[in-house]
Every structure is written in structure tokens, then in C-alpha cells.
Design an enzyme around this catalytic site. Sequence first.
Site, PDB file in Angstrom:
ATOM      1  N   ASN A   7       0.929  -1.426  -0.011  1.00  0.00           N
ATOM      2  CA  ASN A   7      -0.181  -0.017   0.244  1.00  0.00           C
ATOM      3  C   ASN A   7       0.700   1.336  -0.014  1.00  0.00           C
ATOM      4  O   ASN A   7       1.392   1.596   0.997  1.00  0.00           O
ATOM      5  CB  ASN A   7      -0.836  -0.032   1.479  1.00  0.00           C
ATOM      6  CG  ASN A   7      -1.659   1.152   1.314  1.00  0.00           C
ATOM      7  OD1 ASN A   7      -1.863   1.990   0.415  1.00  0.00           O
ATOM      8  ND2 ASN A   7      -2.539   1.423   2.318  1.00  0.00           N
ATOM      9  N   TRP A   8       1.093   2.207  -1.203  1.00  0.00           N
ATOM     10  CA  TRP A   8       1.995   2.924  -1.261  1.00  0.00           C
ATOM     11  C   TRP A   8       1.398   4.356  -0.772  1.00  0.00           C
ATOM     12  O   TRP A   8       1.936   5.252  -0.675  1.00  0.00           O
ATOM     13  CB  TRP A   8       2.232   3.046  -2.740  1.00  0.00           C
ATOM     14  CG  TRP A   8       3.454   2.016  -3.323  1.00  0.00           C
ATOM     15  CD1 TRP A   8       4.064   1.222  -2.872  1.00  0.00           C
ATOM     16  CD2 TRP A   8       3.819   2.141  -4.642  1.00  0.00           C
ATOM     17  NE1 TRP A   8       4.812   0.480  -3.301  1.00  0.00           N
ATOM     18  CE2 TRP A   8       4.631   1.025  -4.685  1.00  0.00           C
ATOM     19  CE3 TRP A   8       3.650   2.851  -5.689  1.00  0.00           C
ATOM     20  CZ2 TRP A   8       5.574   0.588  -5.853  1.00  0.00           C
ATOM     21  CZ3 TRP A   8       4.366   2.511  -6.822  1.00  0.00           C
ATOM     22  CH2 TRP A   8       5.361   1.307  -6.628  1.00  0.00           C
ATOM     23  N   LYS A   9       0.241   4.067  -0.262  1.00  0.00           N
ATOM     24  CA  LYS A   9      -0.478   5.221   0.185  1.00  0.00           C
ATOM     25  C   LYS A   9      -0.330   6.535  -0.553  1.00  0.00           C
ATOM     26  O   LYS A   9      -0.165   6.727  -1.857  1.00  0.00           O
ATOM     27  CB  LYS A   9      -0.200   5.523   1.806  1.00  0.00           C
ATOM     28  CG  LYS A   9      -0.166   4.270   2.447  1.00  0.00           C
ATOM     29  CD  LYS A   9      -0.281   4.521   3.867  1.00  0.00           C
ATOM     30  CE  LYS A   9      -0.067   3.211   4.628  1.00  0.00           C
ATOM     31  NZ  LYS A   9      -0.382   3.125   6.168  1.00  0.00           N
ATOM     32  N   HIS A  96      -9.455   0.862   5.036  1.00  0.00           N
ATOM     33  CA  HIS A  96      -8.437   1.262   5.753  1.00  0.00           C
ATOM     34  C   HIS A  96      -8.650   2.265   6.849  1.00  0.00           C
ATOM     35  O   HIS A  96      -9.375   3.158   6.622  1.00  0.00           O
ATOM     36  CB  HIS A  96      -7.266   1.913   4.516  1.00  0.00           C
ATOM     37  CG  HIS A  96      -5.757   1.987   5.251  1.00  0.00           C
ATOM     38  ND1 HIS A  96      -5.491   2.841   6.107  1.00  0.00           N
ATOM     39  CD2 HIS A  96      -4.970   0.977   4.961  1.00  0.00           C
ATOM     40  CE1 HIS A  96      -4.106   2.412   6.521  1.00  0.00           C
ATOM     41  NE2 HIS A  96      -3.809   1.173   5.796  1.00  0.00           N
ATOM     42  N   GLU A 166      -5.351  -4.829  10.532  1.00  0.00           N
ATOM     43  CA  GLU A 166      -4.334  -3.707  10.766  1.00  0.00           C
ATOM     44  C   GLU A 166      -4.694  -3.027  12.116  1.00  0.00           C
ATOM     45  O   GLU A 166      -5.269  -2.032  12.146  1.00  0.00           O
ATOM     46  CB  GLU A 166      -4.398  -2.693   9.563  1.00  0.00           C
ATOM     47  CG  GLU A 166      -4.115  -3.307   8.267  1.00  0.00           C
ATOM     48  CD  GLU A 166      -3.335  -2.370   7.234  1.00  0.00           C
ATOM     49  OE1 GLU A 166      -2.324  -2.571   6.998  1.00  0.00           O
ATOM     50  OE2 GLU A 166      -4.106  -1.535   7.185  1.00  0.00           O
ATOM     51  N   GLY A 172       2.472   2.502  10.712  1.00  0.00           N
ATOM     52  CA  GLY A 172       3.347   3.564  10.643  1.00  0.00           C
ATOM     53  C   GLY A 172       4.221   3.746  11.761  1.00  0.00           C
ATOM     54  O   GLY A 172       5.076   5.176  11.950  1.00  0.00           O
ATOM     55  N   SER A 207       3.478  -1.878  10.424  1.00  0.00           N
ATOM     56  CA  SER A 207       4.882  -1.943  10.523  1.00  0.00           C
ATOM     57  C   SER A 207       5.575  -3.159  10.257  1.00  0.00           C
ATOM     58  O   SER A 207       6.548  -3.657  10.979  1.00  0.00           O
ATOM     59  CB  SER A 207       5.275  -1.492  11.970  1.00  0.00           C
ATOM     60  OG  SER A 207       4.652  -0.240  12.198  1.00  0.00           O
TER      61      SER A 207
HETATM   62  P1  13P Z   1       3.026   0.694   7.690  1.00  0.00           P
HETATM   63  O1  13P Z   1       3.369  -0.678   7.110  1.00  0.00           O
HETATM   64  O2  13P Z   1       3.566   1.686   7.231  1.00  0.00           O
HETATM   65  O3  13P Z   1       3.163   0.567   9.242  1.00  0.00           O
HETATM   66  O4  13P Z   1       1.260   0.535   7.233  1.00  0.00           O
HETATM   67  C1  13P Z   1       0.751  -0.151   7.317  1.00  0.00           C
HETATM   68  C2  13P Z   1      -0.669  -0.023   6.462  1.00  0.00           C
HETATM   69  O5  13P Z   1      -1.179   0.851   6.814  1.00  0.00           O
HETATM   70  C3  13P Z   1      -0.633  -0.790   5.352  1.00  0.00           C
HETATM   71  O6  13P Z   1      -2.136  -0.645   4.678  1.00  0.00           O
END
Ligand code: 13P
Length: 244
Positions: A7-9, A96, A166, A172, A207
Site C-alpha cells: 500500500n503505497w498510500k 483502511h 491492521e 506507521g 509496521s
Molecule cells: P505501515 O506498514 O507503514 O505500518 O502501514 C501499514 C498499512 O497501513 C498498510 O495498509
Amino acid sequence: MKYLIANWKMNSLDITDWISKFENNCGEICPKEALQIIVCPNFLQIPFFIEKSAFSKYLSTGSQDVSDQDPGPFTGQVSSKHLSKFSEIHYCIVGHSEQRMLGDTNSTVFQKTQKLINEKISPIVCVGESLEIKKSGDRENFLLKQLESFSNLENFKSSSMIIAYEPIWAIGTGISAEISSIRESIDFIKATLETRNIQSKILYGGSVNAANSKEILAEKNISGLLVGNASLDGEEFAKIAQNF
Ligand code: 13P
């Protein structure tokens, strides 16, 4: 089938560079029939990712979100019908926590899930509690409400829906949830779905990186990983893929 999802957000990456770092470091990883590696770039980069990854033996493309509405006067939205025009897109994240924080309710997530299933795109539905909920001891009730909001979908059972657990407090931060805590939640989700005769794959996100992925993947009810930060680096992501 196992799943590794990037997930590159809201990041814009140099796709050519990312793919070459990934491909040069993936060594011997499982073939597509055993491991689906799905990269979800931002909407604008989806066509570039599809084009640049066309030669890859491993990579597929997904979407980070979708509208809960059909095409029409909804500024800034992208519908499932639009996504389905890209025959390469078979997966889409919904629910999400970062979208839920912007206003998505359980009912919105239900609508989005339904729209995707109608277009034969597999929803990757995210669930997970905040630190506050975890501390209050109400985690299972909270997860139950999130699961119940879409698990009564009529066409749910025949769809290939994926659930991603999640915990918000692990996203994060660089520190994933402890294995015992992940296990408790995943086992609860699995048991809840099984009482409804649903056999969904369940992923963990929060994470995840190359160093901790092996231990998480060793959990018997975990069928894959949803990765944010560590997926932005093609080399690190390839190392995670090698742990499957
Ligand atoms: P991180 O891996 O940066 O914690 O993010 C997880 C996430 O939100 C994936 O959708």
C-alpha cells in the site's frame, strides 16, 4: 494462496526504479500461482504501474480505495466501474483506517465492498482497533462490529474477499504488534467468519518489514501481509517476498 500487498498510500514513486530494485532483489520467490504480490499505487500512477510491470513474473496491480457510489456527480471519486475498465486490476483495499479516519463508516465500507464484488474485483477489507479500544479491553466487540457490517453480504461467500487485520496503533510506528496480540485478533476474526461459513484469507498489516515478516508469517492463520512504509523501497519489499 498467499498474499503480499504493497500500500503505497499518498506517495508518488519512480516506478521504473522501484520495479528494477524489486526484480533485482527478489531471487527465488514463489510463483504467482502460490503468492500474489499486489502493488497499490495512487490512482494517477495505476496506469504507469500496469504498463511498467507488464513483463513481471510476480507483480500485479491493485487500488487503494474505491467510491461507494456509481459514476455520477461525486467530485474526486473513482468508481468500481472505472476500476474494472482496467482488466489488470483484480484487488482493491477498502476500509483502511486512514480512510475511516476521514469519514468512512462501517456502512460506507459495506457499500464499497458490495460495489467491488459486483465488478468482480476482490475487496481487501481492513479492520483493526485503536489503542484506546485495545486498552479498554473492548477489542473483540469492536472487531465483531466491523466484521458484521459486511459479512452478511449475500454474494460475500462466493466472492474472494480478503480481510486485513491492521491494528491502528501499529500502523506507521515502525513497531509491529506483538505476535501474541496478532494471534488473538486473527484467531478471533477467523472464528467469527467461520460461524458464518466464510473462509476468507486473513492478512496482517502494521509496521511489517523484512526483519519481522518471517515471524509473523509463521502464524498458521495468517495468509499474507499488507505493507505500507516498507513497501516504498523495492529492495526491502523483495526481501519481504522472499520470506513467504
Ligand atoms: P505501515 O506498514 O507503514 O505500518 O502501514 C501499514 C498499512 O497501513 C498498510 O495498509
